[in-house]
Design a protein around this motif. Structure first.
Motif, PDB file in Angstrom:
ATOM      1  N   TYR A 104       0.841  -1.193   0.000  1.00  0.00           N
ATOM      2  CA  TYR A 104       0.000   0.000   0.000  1.00  0.00           C
ATOM      3  C   TYR A 104       0.879   1.246   0.000  1.00  0.00           C
ATOM      4  N   ASP A 105       0.506   2.248  -0.813  1.00  0.00           N
ATOM      5  CA  ASP A 105       1.289   3.482  -0.786  1.00  0.00           C
ATOM      6  C   ASP A 105       0.911   4.310   0.443  1.00  0.00           C
ATOM      7  N   PHE A 106       1.730   5.308   0.734  1.00  0.00           N
ATOM      8  CA  PHE A 106       1.549   6.073   1.960  1.00  0.00           C
ATOM      9  C   PHE A 106       0.224   6.813   1.984  1.00  0.00           C
ATOM     10  N   LEU A 107      -0.226   7.317   0.845  1.00  0.00           N
ATOM     11  CA  LEU A 107      -1.496   8.045   0.810  1.00  0.00           C
ATOM     12  C   LEU A 107      -2.663   7.138   1.199  1.00  0.00           C
ATOM     13  N   GLN A 108      -2.617   5.871   0.773  1.00  0.00           N
ATOM     14  CA  GLN A 108      -3.671   4.920   1.153  1.00  0.00           C
ATOM     15  C   GLN A 108      -3.612   4.638   2.651  1.00  0.00           C
ATOM     16  N   LEU A 109      -2.415   4.413   3.174  1.00  0.00           N
ATOM     17  CA  LEU A 109      -2.263   4.163   4.615  1.00  0.00           C
ATOM     18  C   LEU A 109      -2.749   5.364   5.427  1.00  0.00           C
ATOM     19  N   LEU A 110      -2.414   6.560   4.964  1.00  0.00           N
ATOM     20  CA  LEU A 110      -2.832   7.768   5.677  1.00  0.00           C
ATOM     21  C   LEU A 110      -4.353   7.929   5.630  1.00  0.00           C
ATOM     22  N   GLU A 111      -4.952   7.607   4.508  1.00  0.00           N
ATOM     23  CA  GLU A 111      -6.416   7.670   4.416  1.00  0.00           C
ATOM     24  C   GLU A 111      -7.053   6.729   5.440  1.00  0.00           C
ATOM     25  N   TRP A 112      -6.544   5.502   5.525  1.00  0.00           N
ATOM     26  CA  TRP A 112      -7.077   4.554   6.507  1.00  0.00           C
ATOM     27  C   TRP A 112      -6.846   5.041   7.928  1.00  0.00           C
ATOM     28  N   LYS A 113      -5.660   5.572   8.190  1.00  0.00           N
ATOM     29  CA  LYS A 113      -5.376   6.079   9.527  1.00  0.00           C
ATOM     30  C   LYS A 113      -6.366   7.187   9.892  1.00  0.00           C
ATOM     31  N   ASN A 114      -6.612   8.092   8.963  1.00  0.00           N
ATOM     32  CA  ASN A 114      -7.557   9.180   9.222  1.00  0.00           C
ATOM     33  C   ASN A 114      -8.979   8.659   9.442  1.00  0.00           C
ATOM     34  N   LEU A 115      -9.376   7.639   8.692  1.00  0.00           N
ATOM     35  CA  LEU A 115     -10.695   7.040   8.891  1.00  0.00           C
ATOM     36  C   LEU A 115     -10.818   6.386  10.265  1.00  0.00           C
ATOM     37  N   LEU A 116      -9.714   5.918  10.796  1.00  0.00           N
ATOM     38  CA  LEU A 116      -9.711   5.219  12.084  1.00  0.00           C
ATOM     39  C   LEU A 116      -9.385   6.131  13.259  1.00  0.00           C
ATOM     40  N   ASN A 117      -9.203   7.410  13.029  1.00  0.00           N
ATOM     41  CA  ASN A 117      -8.759   8.324  14.075  1.00  0.00           C
ATOM     42  C   ASN A 117      -9.626   8.277  15.334  1.00  0.00           C
ATOM     43  N   ASN A 118     -10.934   8.086  15.184  1.00  0.00           N
ATOM     44  CA  ASN A 118     -11.819   8.064  16.360  1.00  0.00           C
ATOM     45  C   ASN A 118     -11.611   6.848  17.247  1.00  0.00           C
ATOM     46  N   VAL A 119     -10.836   5.871  16.784  1.00  0.00           N
ATOM     47  CA  VAL A 119     -10.535   4.709  17.626  1.00  0.00           C
ATOM     48  C   VAL A 119      -9.798   5.149  18.892  1.00  0.00           C
ATOM     49  N   LEU A 120      -9.115   6.285  18.809  1.00  0.00           N
ATOM     50  CA  LEU A 120      -8.362   6.774  19.967  1.00  0.00           C
ATOM     51  C   LEU A 120      -9.276   7.163  21.121  1.00  0.00           C
ATOM     52  N   GLY A 121     -10.566   7.338  20.856  1.00  0.00           N
ATOM     53  CA  GLY A 121     -11.521   7.646  21.914  1.00  0.00           C
ATOM     54  C   GLY A 121     -12.024   6.424  22.661  1.00  0.00           C
ATOM     55  N   LEU A 122     -11.688   5.241  22.173  1.00  0.00           N
ATOM     56  CA  LEU A 122     -12.132   4.021  22.849  1.00  0.00           C
ATOM     57  C   LEU A 122     -11.243   3.744  24.056  1.00  0.00           C
ATOM     58  N   PRO A 123     -11.838   3.362  25.186  1.00  0.00           N
ATOM     59  CA  PRO A 123     -11.034   3.014  26.359  1.00  0.00           C
ATOM     60  C   PRO A 123     -10.062   1.884  26.034  1.00  0.00           C
ATOM     61  N   GLY A 124      -8.824   2.043  26.480  1.00  0.00           N
ATOM     62  CA  GLY A 124      -7.813   1.015  26.283  1.00  0.00           C
ATOM     63  C   GLY A 124      -6.997   1.172  25.013  1.00  0.00           C
ATOM     64  N   THR A 125      -7.388   2.103  24.152  1.00  0.00           N
ATOM     65  CA  THR A 125      -6.602   2.354  22.945  1.00  0.00           C
ATOM     66  C   THR A 125      -5.459   3.281  23.305  1.00  0.00           C
ATOM     67  N   VAL A 126      -4.246   2.884  22.953  1.00  0.00           N
ATOM     68  CA  VAL A 126      -3.051   3.609  23.362  1.00  0.00           C
ATOM     69  C   VAL A 126      -2.496   4.480  22.240  1.00  0.00           C
ATOM     70  N   PHE A 127      -2.478   3.990  21.005  1.00  0.00           N
ATOM     71  CA  PHE A 127      -1.975   4.802  19.904  1.00  0.00           C
ATOM     72  C   PHE A 127      -2.505   4.313  18.568  1.00  0.00           C
ATOM     73  N   LEU A 128      -2.353   5.162  17.574  1.00  0.00           N
ATOM     74  CA  LEU A 128      -2.708   4.876  16.188  1.00  0.00           C
ATOM     75  C   LEU A 128      -1.562   5.425  15.356  1.00  0.00           C
ATOM     76  N   ASP A 129      -0.988   4.598  14.485  1.00  0.00           N
ATOM     77  CA  ASP A 129       0.186   5.038  13.739  1.00  0.00           C
ATOM     78  C   ASP A 129       0.286   4.284  12.424  1.00  0.00           C
ATOM     79  N   ILE A 130       1.089   4.816  11.522  1.00  0.00           N
ATOM     80  CA  ILE A 130       1.449   4.099  10.308  1.00  0.00           C
ATOM     81  C   ILE A 130       2.813   3.481  10.560  1.00  0.00           C
ATOM     82  N   ASP A 131       2.899   2.182  10.386  1.00  0.00           N
ATOM     83  CA  ASP A 131       4.156   1.454  10.548  1.00  0.00           C
ATOM     84  C   ASP A 131       4.713   1.209   9.143  1.00  0.00           C
ATOM     85  N   GLU A 132       5.675   2.032   8.752  1.00  0.00           N
ATOM     86  CA  GLU A 132       6.228   1.938   7.410  1.00  0.00           C
ATOM     87  C   GLU A 132       6.958   0.621   7.181  1.00  0.00           C
ATOM     88  N   ALA A 133       7.580   0.081   8.203  1.00  0.00           N
ATOM     89  CA  ALA A 133       8.317  -1.178   8.056  1.00  0.00           C
ATOM     90  C   ALA A 133       7.388  -2.344   7.728  1.00  0.00           C
TER      91      ALA A 133
END
Length: 161
Positions: A104-133
């Motif tokens: 997946y190219d970075f723009l696709q990963l970033l789009e998914w990350k942005n779509l999932l941003n509200n996951v950070l509001g769930l209890p127990g969620t610690v971080f959301l990131d793109i892992d390039e490796a």
């Protein structure tokens, strides 16, 4: 029925998290009508800019003294363009550079990350990131909160990512 392979990794963590990276934020100046004010830009912003200029750019990461560039279609032209952009971004060049193929190219990963941003509001969620490796979006979940994993898994499923 075939299993859908998701571009998301949900990681269970042992307490505190330290995200290591070359730069969390890179300071740039942004011109305003009357003044120049610093505008913090994230590494995601910079990688998205590179991905717009270098189609198929997935990101980069370091292993010891080696710069590893991730590309969907690793041609020598794409490697040269990505390496030049990264040299400018980090204000340095590397003696050792490798290319790793990504799905997946970075723009696709970033789009998914942005779509999932509200996951950070769930209890127990610690971080959301793109892992390039790993060429994946990664969600960190506190392992001391077992229901958090199920909440995050359901959230991801419902997001359509």
């Amino acid at each position: 029925m075939p299993v859908k392979k998701q571009p998301i990794t949900i990681a269970m963590l042992i307490g505190g998290v330290v995200l290591a990276g070359v730069a969390d934020r890179i300071g740039f100046a942004q011109e305003d009508a009357d003044e120049v004010t610093p505008s913090p830009r994230t590494i995601d912003d910079e990688y998205a800019r590179i991905a717009r200029d270098v189609p198929g750019f997935c990101g980069s990461f370091f292993h010891e003294e080696t710069l590893i560039i991730c590309l969907v279609n690793p041609t020598s032209e794409a490697q040269t363009a990505a390496e030049a952009a990264l040299n400018l971004l980090f204000k340095r060049s590397w003696q050792s550079v490798r290319v790793q193929e990504g799905q997946y190219d970075f723009l696709q990963l970033l789009e998914w990350k942005n779509l999932l941003n509200n996951v950070l509001g769930l209890p127990g969620t610690v971080f959301l990131d793109i892992d390039e490796a790993r060429n994946r979006v990664v969600i960190g979940v506190d392992r001391h909160d077992p229901p958090a994993f199920l909440r995050v898994e359901q959230f991801v499923e419902e997001s359509g990512v």
